[in-house]
Scaffold this active site. Sequence first.
Site, short mmCIF file in Angstrom:
data_model
loop_
_atom_site.label_atom_id
_atom_site.label_comp_id
_atom_site.label_asym_id
_atom_site.label_seq_id
_atom_site.Cartn_x
_atom_site.Cartn_y
_atom_site.Cartn_z
N HIS A 263 1.02 -0.97 0.18
CA HIS A 263 0.01 0.14 -0.10
C HIS A 263 0.89 1.31 0.26
CE1 HIS A 263 0.70 -1.28 4.30
NE2 HIS A 263 0.68 0.49 4.26
N ARG A 282 9.87 -1.51 2.89
CA ARG A 282 9.46 0.06 0.99
C ARG A 282 9.58 -1.13 -0.43
NH1 ARG A 282 12.58 2.65 5.12
NH2 ARG A 282 10.96 4.36 6.25
#
Length: 394
Positions: A263, A282
């Site tokens: 997300h 990440r």
Amino acid sequence: MFVGITNTPRDYAWGSAGEISTLLGTPPTGKPEAELWLGAHPGSPSVILDPSGTAGASDLHEWIQRDSEQVLGAGVDRLPFLLKVLAAGAPLSLQAHPTPEQAAAGFARENAAGVPLTASNRNYKDASAKPELILAVSDTFEALCGFRAMAQTRASIEQLAELDAASSTPTPALFAEWLAFARADSDLRAMFEWLISAAQPVPELVERVTALAEADSASEEFALVRTLAGYYAGDPGVLISLMLNHVTLAKGEALFLPAGNIHAYLRGLGIELMASSDNVMRGGLTPKHVDVPELLSVLDFSASPVPYLSAEPLNESTRAFRPPVRDFQLVEVHEAANVELRSAAIVLCTVGEFTVQNGERSATLSRGESIFVTSDEGALSIRGAGQLFVAATQ
């Protein structure tokens, strides 16, 4: 006990220009305002307004370390949730969070390897999972969340290939491998891994897709590509965004993001509640460390619809957001409510004024004020008008 708490917004580069201070009616910081943390996470523990009531402890983390039984109850040594006010003025990184088992193993592994907690290449800052919910407070809140079906991604790629073919300088070979992944119809992981590797021809493909999106500037279809490329030119996350659900929440709508869900929050102001953790893997749209193998190990590559979280009405002016985890729930109050507690709680007022009471103890909260409620209170009687949030466990 009711203990007044506060904090200062964290000034991450993607933060807004004063949206948190505007919401809470506090003086602007003059820096990007990204996240206001209300909780005991050592990364930014809430400041205690009157340490005389907490035996001199100046913040929640210190108070819990000194006397967890008084603060949290017998057998509980950490506050399991973290409440945030989040204001995205620019896109955050694509990211995912680990399961409890992955977090514990990863934290132990990096400790054993001697990686400092503050190191830029550290993945696991603690041993906890980080499921989270986000509730839109601004009129709209834009996000990417979870993989969409390959058929939808394929349609976007084919449309880009058509734009390329119709241009004055077509490059069909550049799209061939990407189209092959899309037409395989099932392997989201293979496409994602190919894109995030950033091996050729991915960098050229990012540049070409960006140019096509900019040339087709009247179309909304690839507006997100233009936006992301404006912040992160050349980043493979620009293309990865086409694999993901793109949602714009209206004020009052919420998402729940479990472990493994990829997300990115893009723009907007929200109330975020999560398990108390800072573990982030990440996956692009960031200048920070991206550990591709670790990210691949935690991602859930299942295609899924937008993970909306519905509210449960408690009365005409009160509703609860209860995700499928025990770590936290969020109760939103607009007028009067009685809220039962099974744990310590954090209460934040964002609009109006409320009185929070249990027996003879009471606290009056105006816009921007918050309190910590120790676990022995058991229930809260809330009276007032505006908007107030109560974060606790389920």
